[in-house]
Scaffold this motif. Structure first.
Motif, PDB file in Angstrom:
ATOM      1  N   ILE A 116       0.252  -0.970   0.029  1.00 26.87           N
ATOM      2  CA  ILE A 116      -0.189  -0.102   0.242  1.00 26.87           C
ATOM      3  C   ILE A 116       0.900   1.424  -0.361  1.00 26.87           C
ATOM      4  CG2 ILE A 116      -1.399   1.246   1.155  1.00 26.87           C
ATOM      5  CD1 ILE A 116      -3.128  -1.622   2.215  1.00 26.87           C
ATOM      6  N   PRO A 117       2.329   1.785   0.786  1.00 23.47           N
ATOM      7  CA  PRO A 117       2.668   2.963   1.275  1.00 23.47           C
ATOM      8  C   PRO A 117       3.688   3.092   0.052  1.00 23.47           C
ATOM      9  CG  PRO A 117       3.192   1.839   2.702  1.00 23.47           C
ATOM     10  CD  PRO A 117       1.770   0.346   1.929  1.00 23.47           C
ATOM     11  N   GLU A 118       3.816   1.794  -0.744  1.00 23.92           N
ATOM     12  CA  GLU A 118       4.488   2.083  -2.311  1.00 23.92           C
ATOM     13  C   GLU A 118       3.262   2.628  -3.346  1.00 23.92           C
ATOM     14  OE1 GLU A 118       7.346  -0.424  -5.690  1.00 23.92           O
ATOM     15  OE2 GLU A 118       7.404  -0.842  -3.419  1.00 23.92           O
ATOM     16  N   TYR A 119       2.292   1.858  -3.434  1.00 27.46           N
ATOM     17  CA  TYR A 119       1.272   2.045  -5.054  1.00 27.46           C
ATOM     18  C   TYR A 119       0.308   2.717  -4.507  1.00 27.46           C
ATOM     19  CZ  TYR A 119       3.768  -1.815  -6.965  1.00 27.46           C
ATOM     20  OH  TYR A 119       5.027  -2.225  -7.258  1.00 27.46           O
ATOM     21  N   ARG A 120       0.016   3.794  -3.370  1.00 24.62           N
ATOM     22  CA  ARG A 120      -1.500   4.413  -2.807  1.00 24.62           C
ATOM     23  C   ARG A 120      -1.437   5.663  -3.763  1.00 24.62           C
ATOM     24  NH1 ARG A 120      -0.352   6.213   2.505  1.00 24.62           N
ATOM     25  NH2 ARG A 120       1.092   8.531   2.469  1.00 24.62           N
ATOM     26  N   THR A 121      -0.281   5.961  -4.285  1.00 20.04           N
ATOM     27  CA  THR A 121      -0.291   7.070  -4.752  1.00 20.04           C
ATOM     28  C   THR A 121      -0.516   7.410  -6.415  1.00 20.04           C
ATOM     29  OG1 THR A 121       1.781   7.393  -5.145  1.00 20.04           O
ATOM     30  CG2 THR A 121       1.175   8.819  -3.664  1.00 20.04           C
ATOM     31  N   LEU A 122      -0.706   6.485  -6.662  1.00 20.86           N
ATOM     32  CA  LEU A 122      -0.829   5.487  -8.909  1.00 20.86           C
ATOM     33  C   LEU A 122      -3.105   4.880  -8.436  1.00 20.86           C
ATOM     34  CD1 LEU A 122       2.109   3.454  -8.873  1.00 20.86           C
ATOM     35  CD2 LEU A 122       1.304   5.592  -9.365  1.00 20.86           C
ATOM     36  N   GLU A 123      -3.615   5.478  -9.799  1.00 16.52           N
ATOM     37  CA  GLU A 123      -4.261   4.770  -9.893  1.00 16.52           C
ATOM     38  C   GLU A 123      -4.306   3.597 -10.769  1.00 16.52           C
ATOM     39  OE1 GLU A 123      -7.944   6.145 -13.076  1.00 16.52           O
ATOM     40  OE2 GLU A 123      -8.537   7.690 -11.377  1.00 16.52           O
ATOM     41  N   ARG A 124      -4.613   2.581  -9.998  1.00 17.30           N
ATOM     42  CA  ARG A 124      -4.208   1.438 -10.162  1.00 17.30           C
ATOM     43  C   ARG A 124      -4.647  -0.256 -10.079  1.00 17.30           C
ATOM     44  NH1 ARG A 124       1.612  -0.749 -11.033  1.00 17.30           N
ATOM     45  NH2 ARG A 124       1.090  -2.315 -11.585  1.00 17.30           N
ATOM     46  N   ALA A 125      -5.089  -1.295 -10.222  1.00 14.22           N
ATOM     47  CA  ALA A 125      -4.496  -2.367  -9.858  1.00 14.22           C
ATOM     48  C   ALA A 125      -3.661  -3.743 -10.240  1.00 14.22           C
ATOM     49  CB  ALA A 125      -5.474  -2.985 -10.257  1.00 14.22           C
ATOM     50  N   LEU A 126      -3.603  -4.525  -8.598  1.00 18.80           N
ATOM     51  CA  LEU A 126      -2.219  -5.017  -8.798  1.00 18.80           C
ATOM     52  C   LEU A 126      -3.049  -6.065  -8.151  1.00 18.80           C
ATOM     53  CD1 LEU A 126      -0.498  -4.297  -6.220  1.00 18.80           C
ATOM     54  CD2 LEU A 126      -1.147  -2.169  -6.541  1.00 18.80           C
ATOM     55  N   ALA A 127      -1.345  -6.947  -8.303  1.00 19.20           N
ATOM     56  CA  ALA A 127      -2.227  -8.684  -7.232  1.00 19.20           C
ATOM     57  C   ALA A 127      -0.997  -8.912  -6.631  1.00 19.20           C
ATOM     58  CB  ALA A 127      -2.411  -9.852  -7.842  1.00 19.20           C
ATOM     59  N   CYS A 128      -0.942  -9.214  -5.084  1.00 16.15           N
ATOM     60  CA  CYS A 128       0.422 -10.134  -4.832  1.00 16.15           C
ATOM     61  C   CYS A 128      -0.073 -10.998  -3.626  1.00 16.15           C
ATOM     62  CB  CYS A 128       0.494  -9.180  -3.127  1.00 16.15           C
ATOM     63  SG  CYS A 128      -0.264  -8.256  -2.589  1.00 16.15           S
ATOM     64  N   VAL A 129       0.780 -12.273  -3.787  1.00 21.16           N
ATOM     65  CA  VAL A 129       0.519 -13.306  -2.594  1.00 21.16           C
ATOM     66  C   VAL A 129       0.853 -13.042  -1.233  1.00 21.16           C
ATOM     67  CG1 VAL A 129       0.702 -15.752  -3.152  1.00 21.16           C
ATOM     68  CG2 VAL A 129       0.547 -14.723  -4.901  1.00 21.16           C
ATOM     69  N   VAL A 130       0.059 -13.525  -0.793  1.00 13.81           N
ATOM     70  CA  VAL A 130       0.696 -13.517   1.133  1.00 13.81           C
ATOM     71  C   VAL A 130       0.220 -14.616   1.681  1.00 13.81           C
ATOM     72  CG1 VAL A 130       0.550 -12.336   3.315  1.00 13.81           C
ATOM     73  CG2 VAL A 130       1.240 -11.337   1.102  1.00 13.81           C
ATOM     74  N   GLU A 131       1.209 -15.481   2.160  1.00 13.15           N
ATOM     75  CA  GLU A 131       0.618 -16.718   2.567  1.00 13.15           C
ATOM     76  C   GLU A 131      -0.321 -17.976   1.692  1.00 13.15           C
ATOM     77  OE1 GLU A 131      -1.278 -15.848   6.417  1.00 13.15           O
ATOM     78  OE2 GLU A 131       1.252 -15.127   6.938  1.00 13.15           O
ATOM     79  N   ASP A 132       0.359 -18.447   0.187  1.00 11.53           N
ATOM     80  CA  ASP A 132      -0.645 -18.779  -0.483  1.00 11.53           C
ATOM     81  C   ASP A 132      -1.728 -18.027  -0.903  1.00 11.53           C
ATOM     82  OD1 ASP A 132       1.504 -20.803  -0.182  1.00 11.53           O
ATOM     83  OD2 ASP A 132       0.714 -21.912   1.234  1.00 11.53           O
ATOM     84  N   LYS A 133      -2.603 -17.740  -0.401  1.00  7.66           N
ATOM     85  CA  LYS A 133      -3.686 -16.666  -0.830  1.00  7.66           C
ATOM     86  C   LYS A 133      -3.153 -15.338  -2.121  1.00  7.66           C
ATOM     87  CE  LYS A 133      -5.946 -17.608   3.297  1.00  7.66           C
ATOM     88  NZ  LYS A 133      -6.534 -17.060   4.147  1.00  7.66           N
ATOM     89  N   VAL A 134      -4.200 -15.026  -3.267  1.00  4.46           N
ATOM     90  CA  VAL A 134      -3.752 -13.840  -3.615  1.00  4.46           C
ATOM     91  C   VAL A 134      -5.093 -13.238  -3.488  1.00  4.46           C
ATOM     92  CG1 VAL A 134      -4.241 -13.364  -6.198  1.00  4.46           C
ATOM     93  CG2 VAL A 134      -2.795 -15.542  -5.404  1.00  4.46           C
ATOM     94  N   TYR A 135      -4.040 -12.155  -3.162  1.00  5.17           N
ATOM     95  CA  TYR A 135      -5.168 -10.341  -3.416  1.00  5.17           C
ATOM     96  C   TYR A 135      -4.221  -9.453  -4.166  1.00  5.17           C
ATOM     97  CZ  TYR A 135      -4.104 -12.441   1.584  1.00  5.17           C
ATOM     98  OH  TYR A 135      -5.050 -13.344   3.264  1.00  5.17           O
ATOM     99  N   VAL A 136      -5.934  -8.757  -4.596  1.00 12.99           N
ATOM    100  CA  VAL A 136      -5.853  -8.163  -5.327  1.00 12.99           C
ATOM    101  C   VAL A 136      -6.245  -6.945  -4.415  1.00 12.99           C
ATOM    102  CG1 VAL A 136      -7.589  -6.488  -7.476  1.00 12.99           C
ATOM    103  CG2 VAL A 136      -6.764  -9.369  -7.410  1.00 12.99           C
ATOM    104  N   VAL A 137      -5.180  -5.290  -5.262  1.00 16.88           N
ATOM    105  CA  VAL A 137      -5.246  -3.990  -4.405  1.00 16.88           C
ATOM    106  C   VAL A 137      -5.805  -3.388  -5.513  1.00 16.88           C
ATOM    107  CG1 VAL A 137      -4.277  -2.524  -3.056  1.00 16.88           C
ATOM    108  CG2 VAL A 137      -3.562  -5.054  -2.559  1.00 16.88           C
ATOM    109  N   VAL A 138      -7.117  -2.477  -5.210  1.00 21.25           N
ATOM    110  CA  VAL A 138      -7.761  -1.644  -6.227  1.00 21.25           C
ATOM    111  C   VAL A 138      -7.024  -0.070  -5.176  1.00 21.25           C
ATOM    112  CG1 VAL A 138      -9.080  -0.510  -7.283  1.00 21.25           C
ATOM    113  CG2 VAL A 138      -8.490  -2.872  -7.002  1.00 21.25           C
ATOM    114  N   THR A 139      -5.690   0.965  -5.856  1.00 21.93           N
ATOM    115  CA  THR A 139      -6.067   2.349  -5.761  1.00 21.93           C
ATOM    116  C   THR A 139      -6.260   2.906  -6.048  1.00 21.93           C
ATOM    117  OG1 THR A 139      -3.593   2.434  -6.918  1.00 21.93           O
ATOM    118  CG2 THR A 139      -3.558   1.126  -4.870  1.00 21.93           C
ATOM    119  N   ARG A 140      -6.651   4.287  -6.106  1.00 23.88           N
ATOM    120  CA  ARG A 140      -7.231   5.279  -6.552  1.00 23.88           C
ATOM    121  C   ARG A 140      -6.540   6.947  -6.406  1.00 23.88           C
ATOM    122  NH1 ARG A 140     -13.529   7.708  -5.882  1.00 23.88           N
ATOM    123  NH2 ARG A 140     -12.877   9.278  -8.243  1.00 23.88           N
TER     124      ARG A 140
END
Length: 161
Positions: A66-90
């Motif tokens: 979040i700190p790295e991408y919060r200033t951008l408008e985008r969608a990204l995905a990451c894996v944490v503990e074998d679960k895939v999360y999607v982050v949408v920032t505005r």
């Protein structure tokens, strides 16, 4: 039964050439439409997900992503503990009242690659409404049922009034 009645009965039983052609054209149009629909929607798969509240977001996402991408408008995905999360920032916004929500996600297969399409709803504050003059970073985090990261992610935005 007279000759006239027999001829009428025969005419009624035999479909005319026009009727046969019409039925053939209708069948052809239906088949073409079905083929087009199958091709158009081939590989699309709805992705199940759950929007997380702020206290449910994994620490790795809160502290690193979040700190790295919060200033951008985008969608990204990451894996944490074998679960895939999607982050949408505005991105960075000058006041309160800006919102983002994830409507749906679809996985598309094209040329052997997977593309995750994230449909997001963006809502702006009402004009003329008193708002807090503070920088905000609207975002949503979703836990998905995906088992691996997609090759690409595409954000499709719908603005709400």
């Amino acid at each position: 039964m007279g000759e006239k009645e027999k001829k009428k009965e025969k005419k009624l039983k035999k479909p005319g050439k026009k009727r046969i052609i019409l039925v053939a054209v209708i069948v052809a149009v239906i088949a073409a439409a079905a083929l087009f629909a199958a091709t158009l929607f081939k590989g699309d798969k709805t992705v199940e997900f759950k929007i997380l509240s702020e206290n449910q977001i994994p620490q790795d996402i809160s502290s690193q992503v979040i700190p790295e991408y919060r200033t951008l408008e985008r969608a990204l995905a990451c894996v944490v503990e074998d679960k895939v999360y999607v982050v949408v920032t505005r991105g960075e916004k000058p006041t309160s009242g800006f919102e983002v929500d994830i409507d749906k996600m679809k996985l598309e297969e094209q040329d052997g690659k997977t593309n995750l399409v994230v449909y997001a709803d963006f809502k702006d504050p009402e004009k003329g409404k008193a708002l807090a003059q503070v920088l905000t970073y609207p975002l949503k985090v979703a836990e998905t049922k995906l088992t691996q990261l997609p090759d690409e992610i595409e954000l499709r935005i719908q603005y709400e009034e």
